[in-house]
Design an enzyme around this catalytic site. Structure first.
Site, PDB file in Angstrom:
ATOM      1  N   SER A 201       0.994  -1.243   0.307  1.00 42.38           N
ATOM      2  CA  SER A 201       0.034   0.022   0.055  1.00 42.38           C
ATOM      3  C   SER A 201       0.817   1.352  -0.423  1.00 42.38           C
ATOM      4  O   SER A 201       1.774   1.550  -0.307  1.00 42.38           O
ATOM      5  CB  SER A 201      -0.420  -0.282   1.384  1.00 42.38           C
ATOM      6  OG  SER A 201      -2.099   0.755   0.625  1.00 42.38           O
ATOM      7  N   GLU A 324      -8.655  -5.261  -4.384  1.00 41.61           N
ATOM      8  CA  GLU A 324      -8.699  -4.333  -3.551  1.00 41.61           C
ATOM      9  C   GLU A 324     -10.214  -3.401  -3.199  1.00 41.61           C
ATOM     10  O   GLU A 324      -9.893  -3.129  -1.470  1.00 41.61           O
ATOM     11  CB  GLU A 324      -7.540  -3.718  -4.383  1.00 41.61           C
ATOM     12  CG  GLU A 324      -6.380  -4.203  -5.187  1.00 41.61           C
ATOM     13  CD  GLU A 324      -4.681  -4.227  -3.861  1.00 41.61           C
ATOM     14  OE1 GLU A 324      -5.386  -3.622  -3.295  1.00 41.61           O
ATOM     15  OE2 GLU A 324      -4.041  -4.478  -4.081  1.00 41.61           O
ATOM     16  N   HIS A 425      -7.675  -5.049   0.199  1.00 36.37           N
ATOM     17  CA  HIS A 425      -6.579  -4.508  -0.011  1.00 36.37           C
ATOM     18  C   HIS A 425      -6.447  -5.363   1.318  1.00 36.37           C
ATOM     19  O   HIS A 425      -6.723  -4.842   2.554  1.00 36.37           O
ATOM     20  CB  HIS A 425      -6.942  -3.398   0.490  1.00 36.37           C
ATOM     21  CG  HIS A 425      -5.610  -2.605   0.250  1.00 36.37           C
ATOM     22  ND1 HIS A 425      -4.891  -2.349  -1.096  1.00 36.37           N
ATOM     23  CD2 HIS A 425      -5.394  -1.010   1.015  1.00 36.37           C
ATOM     24  CE1 HIS A 425      -4.203  -1.081  -0.855  1.00 36.37           C
ATOM     25  NE2 HIS A 425      -4.065  -1.021   0.412  1.00 36.37           N
TER      26      HIS A 425
END
Length: 519
Positions: A201, A324, A425
Site C-alpha cells: 500500500s 482491492e 486490500h
C-alpha cells in the site's frame, strides 16, 4: 516467561556494535531480534518537519529488547489495528530479525520492510510484521522501519519560505534508514549489497517512488511493491493547496507556518484527520498526504520515469489483490471513488488538469466490466485506476531495464468471502509474513481455510525469500516467468498458483496505454 526469566535472557542477549553505539537484543534459540534501535534523532521541536538527522552517539549498551514508540497518528475506529507500541515523536526506530545461528559477516540477504497505511497510519511494530517466520524460514535478515506519517511525513510545507520545513520527510526517513542498513547490517549478519526493499500500500508506493529517486540509488538491489498506489504522487502546486487547507483548519495563515513547531500534537493530529477525511470527498481519487514531486528527492512523477525505462534497474516483484476496493467499501471509506458520481468527478478533474489526455469513454470502461453495474462496476474502476493499472504501467516500462515479476493475489478464506471482502486490500499480508492468525478474536479462519492458508503462505514466503536471495522467485511450481510486453506473464496466487499469459488483456484494452493520474 516470567519477569525474572525475561530479565535474565535480556541481560545475556546478543550485543551488536552499530555506528551510533552498542545494542543488546534477545535470542530465543530460533531467532535473534533487536527492537527499537534508534536510526535518527527524535524529529521534534525544530526537527519536526526537517530531514532526519543522526542521533547522538551512545557508549553504554542500549536495551533493544522492546519496541520503540510509533509515529503520532490519528487513529480510526474503522481500522482497529494494533500499532504495537505507544505514540511519540521519538519514533525513528527500526527492528532487526535474524536466525539464531547468524553471525556478523555471514552476508545473508536483507529484507527491509516499509509498512502501509495510506501514508497516515501503521507502524513497523505491528504484530503482523513480526519477522520471526521470515528470518527463521528464509535465512535472511529482516529489518522493519518506522517513518513519519501524515502531516509529519507527507504534508508539503516547504513552499512557504521557512527553511525549518522540508519536503517529503517520510520518504527522507526511509532513505536515511536505508543508509543505516547499508552501514550497519553486516554486523547483524546481513549483506548490504543484497538488500530487498519491500512494502505494501503506502509502503509499496514508497518503494516505487524510491525506485525513481536519485537519492536512493545503490541503497537496495531488489524491490517488491505490493498494492502500490504508484500514481498517487502529486506536484508541488497540489501540495501547496493541501498545506494551505491544513493551516486553515488550524486558523493559521501562510506567514504563520512557523507556529506549527510549537503546536501540541493533539491539535496537529485533529487538523490532519479533518484534512484526510475531506480531501478525497472534495477531489475523489486523491489523498491528503502523499509524496510530492519536489524537484529534489522526487525530481519527476515516478510513473513517468518508469515508463521511460529510467528507474533504478533493479529486479522487481509488483502486484495487487483481486478485490482491492472491497475493503474501502466495507469501511465506508471515501478514500477510493466507488460511486458513479465520485468516478465521474475524478475523471473530470483529471481531464481539467491535463486537457490533452484522452479519458476512456463509458463504453470502453464498460467493456472491462461487462457483467457489472453501479457500485459493482465502481469497485472494479476504483481497484484498477488506483492499483492494478498503475502497477501494470510501471511494470511495462521497467521490464525494459530489469526483470519484472507480476502477480495477482486471489486467495480468500470462506469468512472473507462471506463478508464480501474476498481478496481485499492488505489481505495478502499475513501470508507474506507467516503470521496468519492475529489472536483469538481474529475471524479470518473461523469458517475454515487455515490448512490451505498455511500452504499459500509457505509458497508466497518461499518466492519472496528466493527473490531476496538472487532476484529469482521461480523455484516454486509453477515457474514464475518474467513479465514482458510479448506475453505479460502473471502469477495468480490462489489455493493453487497458476501462471497466466496476459491475464489483464481486457483491462489493458479498455484503459489503454496512456497513464491516467492526477498531477
Amino acid at each position: 516467561m516470567t519477569t525474572d526469566e525475561y530479565r535474565s535472557t535480556a541481560e545475556a542477549g546478543p550485543v551488536v556494535e552499530t555506528g551510533y553505539g552498542p545494542v543488546r537484543g534477545v535470542d530465543d534459540g530460533t531467532v535473534k531480534v533487536w527492537k527499537g534501535i534508534r536510526y535518527a534523532a527524535a524529529p521534534s521541536g525544530e526537527l519536526r518537519w526537517r530531514a532526519p538527522r543522526p542521533p547522538q552517539r551512545w557508549s553504554e549498551v542500549a536495551d533493544a529488547t522492546r519496541v520503540g514508540p510509533v509515529c503520532p497518528q490519528a487513529t480510526d475506529a474503522r481500522i482497529p489495528i494494533d500499532l504495537g507500541a505507544p505514540q511519540a515523536e521519538d519514533s525513528l526506530r527500526l527492528n532487526v530479525w535474524a536466525s539464531s545461528d547468524t553471525a556478523a559477516g555471514d552476508g545473508k540477504p536483507v529484507m527491509v520492510w516499509v509498512h502501509g497505511g495510506a501514508y497516515v497510519l501503521g507502524s513497523a511494530n505491528q504484530p503482523l510484521y513480526h519477522g520471526r517466520a521470515l528470518a527463521a524460514d528464509g535465512d535472511v535478515v529482516v529489518v522493519t522501519i518506522n517513518y513519519r506519517l501524515g502531516p509529519f511525513g507527507f504534508l508539503d510545507l516547504s513552499s512557504f519560505g521557512d527553511s525549518r520545513f522540508e519536503s517529503n520527510c517520510g520518504l527522507r526517513d526511509v532513505v536515511f534508514a536505508l543508509h543505516w542498513v547499508r552501514d550497519n547490517v553486516a554486523a547483524f549478519g546481513g549483506d548490504p549489497h543484497r538488500v530487498t526493499l519491500f512494502g505494501e500500500s503506502a509502503g509499496g508506493g514508497i518503494v516505487t517512488t524510491l525506485m525513481t529517486s536519485p537519492a536512493a540509488e545503490g541503497l537496495f538491489a531488489r524491490a517488491i511493491a505490493q498494492s502500490s498506489p504508484v500514481t498517487s504522487v502529486y506536484d508541488a502546486g497540489r501540495g501547496r493547496r493541501v498545506a494551505e487547507r491544513f493551516l486553515g483548519h488550524l486558523g493559521l495563515q501562510a506567514g504563520e507556518v512557523g507556529r506549527l513547531l510549537d503546536l501540541p500534537l493533539d491539535a496537529v493530529l485533529a487538523a490532519s484527520k479533518r484534512l484526510f477525511d475531506e480531501v478525497p470527498v472534495r477531489t475523489p481519487g486523491t489523498l491528503a498526504f502523499a509524496p510530492i514531486v519536489d524537484g529534489d528527492l522526487v525530481p519527476e512523477h515516478p510513473i513517468d520515469v518508469a515508463r521511460d525505462g529510467r528507474a533504478h534497474p533493479v529486479p522487481l516483484i509488483i502486484g495487487t489483490n483481486r478485490d482491492e476496493a472491497a475493503l474501502f467499501r466495507w469501511m465506508r471509506s471515501p478514500l477510493m471513488p466507488i460511486t458513479p458520481q465520485a468516478i465521474k468527478a475524478m475523471f473530470a478533474e483529471i481531464e481539467s488538469e491535463q486537457p490533452g489526455l484522452q479519458i476512456p469513454s463509458d463504453a470502453q470502461i464498460g467493456s472491462a466490466y461487462p457483467r457489472a453495474r453501479g457500485k459493482a462496476r465502481g469497485l472494479g474502476v476504483a481497484r484498477d485506476i488506483g492499483f492494478r493499472m498503475p502497477s501494470l504501467w510501471f511494470a511495462d516500462g521497467h521490464s525494459a531495464v530489469a526483470p519484472v515479476y507480476v502477480y495477482r493475489f486471489d486467495w480468500s478464506t470462506p469468512m472473507l468471502r462471506l463478508l464480501r471482502l474476498g481478496a481485499a486490500h492488505a489481505t495478502e499480508l499475513p501470508y507474506v509474513w507467516g503470521n496468519l492468525v492475529a489472536g483469538s478474536k481474529d475471524p479470518t479462519f473461523k469458517l475454515g481455510g487455515l490448512k490451505t492458508g498455511r500452504e499459500v503462505s509457505r509458497r508466497m514466503r518461499r518466492r519472496w525469500l528466493d527473490f531476496a536471495v538472487d532476484g529469482d522467485p521461480s523455484t516454486v511450481d509453477p515457474v514464475w516467468r518474467p513479465y514482458r510486453r510479448g506475453d505479460h506473464s502473471t502469477l495468480v496466487i490462489d489455493k493453487e498458483d497458476r501462471l497466466v499469459t496476459d491475464l489483464d488483456e481486457h483491462l489493458r484494452s479498455a484503459w489503454g496505454d496512456q497513464v491516467l493520474n492526477f498531477r
